[in-house]
Motif scaffolding. Structure first.
Motif, PDB file in Angstrom:
ATOM      1  N   THR A  37       5.650 -19.774   6.521  1.00 38.48           N
ATOM      2  CA  THR A  37       6.227 -18.731   7.366  1.00 38.48           C
ATOM      3  C   THR A  37       6.298 -19.270   8.792  1.00 38.48           C
ATOM      4  N   LYS A  38       7.505 -19.290   9.362  1.00 34.07           N
ATOM      5  CA  LYS A  38       7.695 -19.981  10.654  1.00 34.07           C
ATOM      6  C   LYS A  38       7.729 -19.009  11.825  1.00 34.07           C
ATOM      7  N   LYS A  39       7.513 -19.565  12.995  1.00 35.36           N
ATOM      8  CA  LYS A  39       7.633 -18.777  14.223  1.00 35.36           C
ATOM      9  C   LYS A  39       8.719 -19.378  15.104  1.00 35.36           C
ATOM     10  N   GLY A  40       9.793 -18.659  15.285  1.00 35.56           N
ATOM     11  CA  GLY A  40      10.878 -19.185  16.108  1.00 35.56           C
ATOM     12  C   GLY A  40      11.002 -18.490  17.447  1.00 35.56           C
ATOM     13  N   CYS A  41      10.501 -17.259  17.518  1.00 39.28           N
ATOM     14  CA  CYS A  41      10.670 -16.522  18.778  1.00 39.28           C
ATOM     15  C   CYS A  41       9.507 -15.604  19.085  1.00 39.28           C
ATOM     16  N   GLU A  42       8.825 -15.147  18.057  1.00 44.00           N
ATOM     17  CA  GLU A  42       7.721 -14.197  18.196  1.00 44.00           C
ATOM     18  C   GLU A  42       8.136 -12.914  18.893  1.00 44.00           C
ATOM     19  N   LEU A  43       9.407 -12.606  18.822  1.00 41.56           N
ATOM     20  CA  LEU A  43       9.925 -11.392  19.449  1.00 41.56           C
ATOM     21  C   LEU A  43      10.746 -10.561  18.466  1.00 41.56           C
ATOM     22  N   GLY A  44      10.710 -10.961  17.199  1.00 44.59           N
ATOM     23  CA  GLY A  44      11.460 -10.199  16.208  1.00 44.59           C
ATOM     24  C   GLY A  44      12.959 -10.438  16.248  1.00 44.59           C
ATOM     25  N   GLU A  45      13.368 -11.572  16.761  1.00 44.40           N
ATOM     26  CA  GLU A  45      14.804 -11.799  16.968  1.00 44.40           C
ATOM     27  C   GLU A  45      15.419 -12.874  16.085  1.00 44.40           C
ATOM     28  N   CYS A  46      14.599 -13.747  15.487  1.00 45.36           N
ATOM     29  CA  CYS A  46      15.198 -14.890  14.785  1.00 45.36           C
ATOM     30  C   CYS A  46      15.062 -14.823  13.270  1.00 45.36           C
ATOM     31  N   GLY A  47      14.091 -14.092  12.782  1.00 50.55           N
ATOM     32  CA  GLY A  47      13.926 -13.963  11.338  1.00 50.55           C
ATOM     33  C   GLY A  47      13.198 -15.111  10.664  1.00 50.55           C
ATOM     34  N   ALA A  48      12.767 -16.123  11.430  1.00 52.02           N
ATOM     35  CA  ALA A  48      12.090 -17.261  10.805  1.00 52.02           C
ATOM     36  C   ALA A  48      10.775 -16.850  10.168  1.00 52.02           C
ATOM     37  N   CYS A  49      10.198 -15.739  10.653  1.00 50.80           N
ATOM     38  CA  CYS A  49       8.886 -15.307  10.174  1.00 50.80           C
ATOM     39  C   CYS A  49       9.003 -14.258   9.071  1.00 50.80           C
ATOM     40  N   THR A  50      10.215 -14.095   8.530  1.00 47.49           N
ATOM     41  CA  THR A  50      10.417 -13.051   7.520  1.00 47.49           C
ATOM     42  C   THR A  50       9.512 -13.248   6.303  1.00 47.49           C
ATOM     43  N   VAL A  58      10.374  -8.141   6.261  1.00 45.96           N
ATOM     44  CA  VAL A  58       9.897  -7.711   7.580  1.00 45.96           C
ATOM     45  C   VAL A  58       9.676  -8.943   8.448  1.00 45.96           C
ATOM     46  N   SER A  59       9.752  -8.732   9.756  1.00 48.39           N
ATOM     47  CA  SER A  59       9.432  -9.814  10.692  1.00 48.39           C
ATOM     48  C   SER A  59       7.928  -9.798  10.904  1.00 48.39           C
ATOM     49  N   SER A  60       7.276 -10.826  10.388  1.00 49.62           N
ATOM     50  CA  SER A  60       5.807 -10.790  10.421  1.00 49.62           C
ATOM     51  C   SER A  60       5.264 -11.036  11.822  1.00 49.62           C
ATOM     52  N   CYS A  61       6.132 -11.436  12.757  1.00 50.07           N
ATOM     53  CA  CYS A  61       5.647 -11.597  14.133  1.00 50.07           C
ATOM     54  C   CYS A  61       5.573 -10.256  14.842  1.00 50.07           C
ATOM     55  N   LEU A  62       6.239  -9.253  14.301  1.00 49.63           N
ATOM     56  CA  LEU A  62       6.249  -7.938  14.943  1.00 49.63           C
ATOM     57  C   LEU A  62       5.189  -7.016  14.369  1.00 49.63           C
TER      58      LEU A  62
HETATM   59  S1  FES Z   1       9.388 -15.406  14.892  1.00 48.45           S
HETATM   60 FE1  FES Z   1      11.395 -14.833  15.332  1.00 48.45          FE
HETATM   61  S2  FES Z   1      11.536 -12.924  14.334  1.00 48.45           S
HETATM   62 FE2  FES Z   1       9.476 -13.407  14.131  1.00 48.45          FE
END
Ligand code: FES
Ligand code: FES
Lengths: 154, 791
Positions: A37-50, A58-62
Motif C-alpha cells: 500500500t503506497k503513499k503518494g500524497c497523504e491527502l486523499g488525492e492520489c489513490g495510491a493508498c487505496t 477507501v483511501s487509507s491515508c485519510l
Molecule cells: S496517499 Fe494519496 S490518496 Fe492516500
C-alpha cells in the motif's frame, strides 16, 4: 494514547495497540509491514493508498487505524493465492498496465471493487471507477484494457 | 525481414508480477536496522539574507542525533551542468525561494526530527522577492546571485544561415507570441532516500533517482569523497519524468547526516516538497517569426525565448539551448536565428521535464505553421509533408537524420484518424488538429565535459550455464528499460527471456548516465547487445575448440547450439556435462547441444564467462557554441491528430480521440513503446488543459497538491490509437531509438490546432482552462456582433 483494535487484514485477524492518531496506511505499512500500500500524497488525492474496507475502496491515508476496528481490510498483498496471481493482477501484467507500478496496488484494488459490484462494466464505468487513482505513467489506456479483459463479458 | 525470437514482441515486463502484488520495494518501503529519520529546514521566505542560525534548541531536543547546516556542509558549489554550478547543499548567506534548504536534522523518529527542524532559529533580513521575469529584470532589481547581473542566468544567441536576408525574400511572414506556465513532473512517488555511511568510510545511498551515476558524482564532489567510495543504488522508482534526474539537497543532507551520526538516515519528501523541489518544466515565452514562400516552403525562423528559471540553474542551461535547437527538425529550414534568456526568480528551480526544453517551442511553432497553412490556403498536413526532412538530411544546426520516418508518421495519422473527412467538416464546437514532433535519442554529450563512456554493461553467465546475468547501472524508473535490456540480452545470446536476470540501477555495476534525454534504449541497449554478443562469442570459442571446428560454423538460437554443417558429434561435450550432474533430473536430451551445456563447458575451460560492452557516441557534428545540446546519435519523430469538443457555454474542452504515430526506429517491446506514447500524451493533455503551478505574492505555491494541481484522471483521457513506425536506425541496437519523450511533442499543438478548428480562436497562452477558453469565446462573439452592427 494507544488504543486496542481488532482488525482483519487479508483474512488474518490482528489485535493491535495503535496510537489514536495513526493512519490506516501507516498501520498497514509500519505495524504490519504490508508496504504494498503506497503513499503518494497523504491527502486523499492520489489513490495510491487505496485498500478495500469491507469490500469498498477507501483511501487509507485519510482513515485512522482505529476506524478499522472490527473491519475487514484487503490490501494488494491479499490478492495472490497458492494458485498464483489474481486474474486482475495477471491482466495488468499481460496488458502492459504497469509502468512504474506505484499506482498499481491501488488501481488493482479499485478494479477489484468495481468488478465485484459490476462484472461487466463498460469503458466509461471502468474509467469512472479508477478516476480516484492517479497514474502519471500509462495514460490509463492499458489499465482500462486490462480491466476490460477480466470483466466476465469481454 | 529478420526473424527475431524475443525482441519486437509484446513480452510482459519482467518486474510487472512483483509490482502487481506489492512485493516490489520502492524507496519508502525500505528500512534499515537502527535507522534515523531526517527532516529538512526549508526557507519560509522567498528572498532574504540569513543573519544568524542557531541550532542549540534543536540539538537539545531529546532524540536528536545530528543537526547540520552550511557550517558542516561547507560551500562547495554544485548543480547539474558545471557551467552553472550555483547551489550549495545548504544556504550560506541568503535564501532564494520558499523551500530553499537551510539545515537538516536526524533523530530517532520523524516526529522528533521535524520538531527539531522547527526549533532551529534563523534570523532573516527580508529582501524584495522577485516573482516574475518583469520583476527580476527591472532596472535596479536586487541580484538573486551576485555573479549574474540583471538576474540573467543564461543568454544564448545563435544564427544559422541569414535570417533577415531570407525573410526579405518570403511571401508570407507571421509573428506570434506564446506563453506557458511552470509545470510539475507530478510522478506519484515522492522522492526519498536512505544514506548509510559505514565504519570504513564507504557511503551507500539508496534513492529514488533517474541518474545513479550523476548522483554519485555530485554526492562525492559535495561531500568531498572519492567517487569510488560512494555507491548509489535505486530501488524501484515511481516515475521521474525529469525531476529526479539530478542529485538533490535531501539526498546529500541524508549522506551528511549519516556521516555525522554514524547511522543510516532515511528521508522522504511529502507531496508539498515535491513541488518545492520542482526541477520541472520552466515557464516559457516564445516569440517566433516564420517566413514561407507562396508554395509553402518554410524558409526562415526568427525565434526569441525567455525562460523563467526559478532560483537556481538546475538543468536550465541545457533547457535554454534545447528550446531553440529542437526546432532544427523535423522540417527543412535553412535559416534559423535564436536569441534567448533564462531569468532567475525567487521561485523553485525549474529543470527538465519530459520533452526537455522543446515542448512549448514545438507547441508555439506547430500552431503558427497551422496558421500559415491557412493563410496559404494549404492543408496543414500538406504543408508539413512538403517541408519535412528525410533520411540522411542534416538540419541547419547540423543535426543529422540517420533514420527518419516522418512521412510514414504523418501518413499513418492522416489515414487512421479519418483526417480528410473531418478537417473543416466538423460542426462548431468540434475540431480536429494535427502537429508533428521531433526529439533527440540521447544527448550526444554527458552533462559534465568528459570522454567517458556513456554506459558500460556486462553479461555474466552463471557457472552452471543456466542464467545470463546482466549488470547495468542504467535506471528503470517505470519505462521498462530492465525488460528492454533483458530482451536484448536474450536475443543477442540466443537464449530464452526467462534465462536472463537483470541487475541494474547501481553504480557498482558500471557507468551509465541514466534515464534522461531518452537515451537508454539506444545507448545502454547498444552496450548490452555488445556485452551479450561478447559472452556468446566466448562460449562459441570454447565449443569450437572442443569440437575442432571453426567458430563461424557455430551459432546459438532459442537456447540451442546450432551448427552450420550437419554431422557434428556432440557426445563428448554432453557426457562431460552429464558426468557432473549425476542424480540430477531434467538433463539435456535430444541431439542438439543446449546453450546451458555449452556455457558450463566454457566455464570449466575459462572460468567465469563475462561479456562486456560499452557505448560512446561517434563524433557528432556542430562546433558552434551550444552545439552540445541537441546533437544526438539519432532523432525520433512523431505526428498526431487530436479531435476534441468544446462546450461553448462553459469553455470546457473534452479530448475525444487521439491518433499518434511515432518513429522509434525499431520496437524492442511493442507494448512498452505504446505505453510511452500513451503516457506522453497524458502529460501533454494535462499541460495543455490544466496544469499550472501557481504562486501568491509572497512566492508561496498555492497548489502544491493534486486537488489543485490537477493532472489528468482516467476520465480526462480518451482512447489513443498508437501507431508504431520503424525506420531502422543504423546507430541503434537492432535499429531502435527513442520514444519516451518525443511522443509528447505533437500533443499540445495538435490540441491547439483542434481548438482553433472548433472555435476559430488561436490561443496563445496555456493552460486552456475553461475560464480562459470561455472568455475568448465570449470576446469573439462580442467582436463579431459589434462587427455586424457596424456594417
Ligand atoms: S496517499 Fe494519496 S490518496 Fe492516500
Ligand atoms: S504506472 Fe506509474 S503511476 Fe501508474
Amino acid at each position: 494514547m494507544k488504543k486496542l483494535i481488532s482488525v482483519t487484514v487479508n483474512e488474518k485477524r490482528y489485535e493491535l495497540a495503535v496510537d489514536s492518531n495513526m493512519t490506516l496506511v501507516d498501520m498497514l505499512r509500519e505495524e504490519l509491514k504490508l508496504t504494498g500500500t503506497k503513499k503518494g500524497c497523504e491527502l486523499g488525492e492520489c489513490g495510491a493508498c487505496t485498500v478495500l474496507m469491507d469490500g469498498k475502496p477507501v483511501s487509507s491515508c485519510l482513515l485512522l487505524a482505529i476506524e478499522a476496528d472490527n473491519r475487514e481490510i484487503v490490501t494488494i498483498e491479499g490478492l495472490e493465492t497458492e494458485k498464483g496471481l489474481h486474474p486482475i493482477q495477471q491482466a495488468f501484467v499481460e496488458k502492459g498496465a504497469i509502468q512504474c507500478g506505484f499506482c498499481t496496488p491501488g488501481m488493482i484494488l479499485s478494479a477489484k471493487a468495481l468488478l465485484e459490484n459490476n462484472p461487466n462494466p463498460d469503458e466509461h464505468e471502468i474509467r469512472k471507477a479508477i478516476s480516484g487513482n492517479l497514474c502519471r505513467c500509462t495514460g490509463y489506456q492499458k489499465i482500462v484494457e486490462a480491466i476490460q479483459s477480466v470483466s466476465s463479458d469481454k | 525481414m529478420t526473424e527475431y525470437s524475443t525482441i519486437n514482441s509484446r513480452a510482459p515486463k519482467i518486474d510487472a508480477p512483483d509490482k502487481s502484488t506489492g512485493k516490489a520495494k520502492f524507496i519508502n518501503d525500505l528500512n534499515m536496522e537502527n535507522q534515523l529519520y531526517g527532516a529538512l529546514l526549508q526557507s519560509p521566505l522567498a528572498h532574504a539574507k540569513i543573519l544568524r542560525i542557531d541550532t542549540s534548541r534543536a540539538e537539545a531536543l531529546p532524540g536528536v542525533k545530528a543537526v547540520i547546516t552550511a557550517a558542516d556542509a561547507g560551500n562547495i558549489k554544485y548543480g547539474v551542468s558545471p557551467a552553472r554550478y550555483d547551489e550549495t547543499l545548504f544556504c550560506i548567506d541568503k535564501v532564494r525561494y520558499i523551500g530553499d534548504e537551510i539545515a537538516a536534522v536526524a533523530a530517532v523518529d520523524l516526529e522528533t526530527a521535524e520538531k527539531a527542524a522547527s526549533l532551529i532559529d534563523v534570523e532573516y533580513e527580508e529582501l524584495p522577492a522577485l516573482l516574475s521575469i518583469e520583476d527580476a529584470t527591472r532596472e535596479g532589481a536586487p541580484l538573486i546571485h551576485d555573479e549574474y547581473p540583471r538576474n540573467i542566468c543564461a543568454d544564448v544567441h545563435q544564427e544559422f544561415g541569414n535570417v533577415e536576408a531570407a525573410l526579405a525574400e518570403c511571401d508570407v511572414i507571421r509573428t506570434d507570441t506564446f506563453t506557458s506556465k511552470m509545470q510539475n513532473c507530478a510522478f506519484i512517488e515522492p522522492q526519498g532516500c536512505i544514506a548509510d555511511y559505514d565504519h570504513r568510510g564507504y557511503l551507500t545511498l539508496y534513492t529514488s533517482t533517474q541518474v545513479p551515476h550523476y548522483t554519485q558524482r555530485t554526492v562525492a564532489m559535495v561531500l568531498n569523497m572519492p567517487v569510488g567510495k560512494v555507491r548509489v543504488m535505486k530501488p524501484y522508482v515511481g516515475g521521474g519524468f525529469g525531476a529526479k534526474a539530478s542529485a538533490s539537497a535531501m539526498e546529500m543532507a541524508a549522506c551528511l547526516l549519516s556521516k555525522k551520526s554514524g547511522k543510516p538516515v532515511k528521508m522522504n519528501f511529502i507531496r508539498e516538497q515535491v513541488f518545492l523541489h520542482s526541477r520541472s518544466r520552466h515557464k516559457f515565452i516564445h516569440t517566433m517569426t516564420t517566413g514561407v514562400k507562396k508554395d509553402g516552403t518554410i524558409v526562415a525562423l526568427k525565434h526569441h525565448c525567455t525562460l523563467e528559471g526559478g532560483a537556481y540553474s538546475s538543468f536550465g542551461i541545457a533547457t535554454i539551448y534545447y528550446a531553440g535547437s529542437l526546432l532544427g527538425g523535423p522540417y527543412k529550414l535553412q535559416h534559423m536565428k535564436y536569441d534567448a534568456q533564462r531569468i532567475y526568480t525567487n521561485k523553485p528551480a525549474c529543470g527538465a521535464q519530459r520533452g526537455h526544453g522543446g515542448v512549448i517551442a514545438r507547441a508555439a511553432w506547430e500552431q503558427q505553421l497551422d496558421a500559415i497553412a491557412e493563410e496559404l490556403g494549404m492543408d496543414p498536413i500538406e504543408l508539413r509533408l512538403k517541408n519535412m526532412m528525410n533520411n540522411g538530411d542534416t538540419s541547419c544546426n547540423e543535426l543529422y537524420m540517420s533514420s527518419f520516418g516522418m512521412r510514414e508518421c504523418i501518413e499513418a495519422v492522416r489515414n487512421q484518424s479519418g483526417w480528410q473527412k473531418k478537417k473543416d467538416a466538423l460542426p462548431r464546437g468540434k475540431g480536429v488538429g494535427m502537429a508533428c514532433g521531433f526529439f533527440v535519442s540521447g544527448s550526444g554529450f554527458p552533462i559534465y565535459r568528459s570522454e567517458t563512456f556513456h554506459c558500460t554493461a556486462s553479461v555474466k553467465l552463471t557457472e552452471d550455464g543456466g542464467v545470463a546475468h546482466l549488470f547495468t547501472a542504467s535506471a528503470d524508473i517505470g519505462q521498462g528499460s530492465d525488460t528492454t535490456f533483458a530482451m536484448i540480452t536474450a536475443e543477442a545470446l540466443g537464449i530464452p527471456l526467462h534465462a536472463v536476470k537483470v541487475s541494474s540501477g547501481d553504480t557498482d555495476f558500471g557507468v551509465d548516465l541514466g534515464a534522461y534525454s531518452s537515451r537508454q534504449t539506444l545507448m545502454t541497449g547498444f552496450a548490452v547487445k555488445q556485452a551479450a554478443e561478447d559472452a556468446k562469442r566466448k562460449v562459441i570459442e570454447v565449443i569450437a575448440d572442443e569440437l575442432r571446428i571453426s567458430e563461424k560454423e557455430i551459432d546459438v538460437k532459442n537456447g540451442k547450439i546450432v551448427f552450420k554443417n550437419a554431422g557434428i558429434d556432440i557426445s563428448g561435450i554432453r557426457s562431460k556435462y552429464r558426468k557432473e550432474h549425476r542424480g540430477w533430473h531434467s538433463l539435456p536430451k535430444g541431439n542438439q547441444l543446449s546453450f546451458i551445456e555449452a556455457a558450463r563447458i566454457a566455464f570449466l575451460e575459462r572460468g567465469t564467462i563475462i561479456g562486456q560492452g560499452e557505448y560512446r557516441p561517434r563524433f557528432l557534428g556542430g562546433t558552434y557554441k551550444g552545439a552540445a545540446v541537441g546533437t544526438s546519435p539519432a532523432y525520433g519523430c512523431s505526428a498526431q491528430v487530436v479531435e476534441l469538443s468544446v462546450d461553448m457555454e462553459t469553455g470546457k474542452i473534452t479530448i475525444d480521440r487521439m491518433t499518434d504515430a511515432h518513429d522509434c526506429g525499431f520496437a524492442i517491446n511493442k507494448t512498452s513503446v505504446e505505453g510511452q506514447m500513451q503516457g506522453s500524451l497524458l502529460m501533454g493533455v494535462g499541460e495543455a488543459l490544466f496544469e499550472e503551478v501557481k504562486f501568491d505574492n509572497k512566492g508561496r505555491i498555492l497548489n502544491p497538491n493534486f486537488s489543485e494541481y490537477k493532472i489528468p484522471t482516467a476520465l480526462d483521457m480518451p482512447n489513443i490509437t498508437p501507431v508504431i513506425v520503424e525506420s531502422n536506425e543504423p546507430y541503434g541496437p537492432y535499429g531502435a531509438k527513442e520514444v519516451g519523450e518525443g511522443a509528447i511533442m505533437p500533443t499540445i499543438p495538435a490540441i491547439l490546432n483542434a481548438l482553433y478548428d472548433a472555435t476559430g480562436i488561436r490561443f496563445t497562452e496555456l493552460p486552456l482552462t475553461p475560464e480562459r477558453v470561455y472568455k475568448a469565446i465570449k470576446q469573439k462573439i462580442l467582436e463579431t456582433e459589434s462587427g455586424n452592427s457596424e456594417k
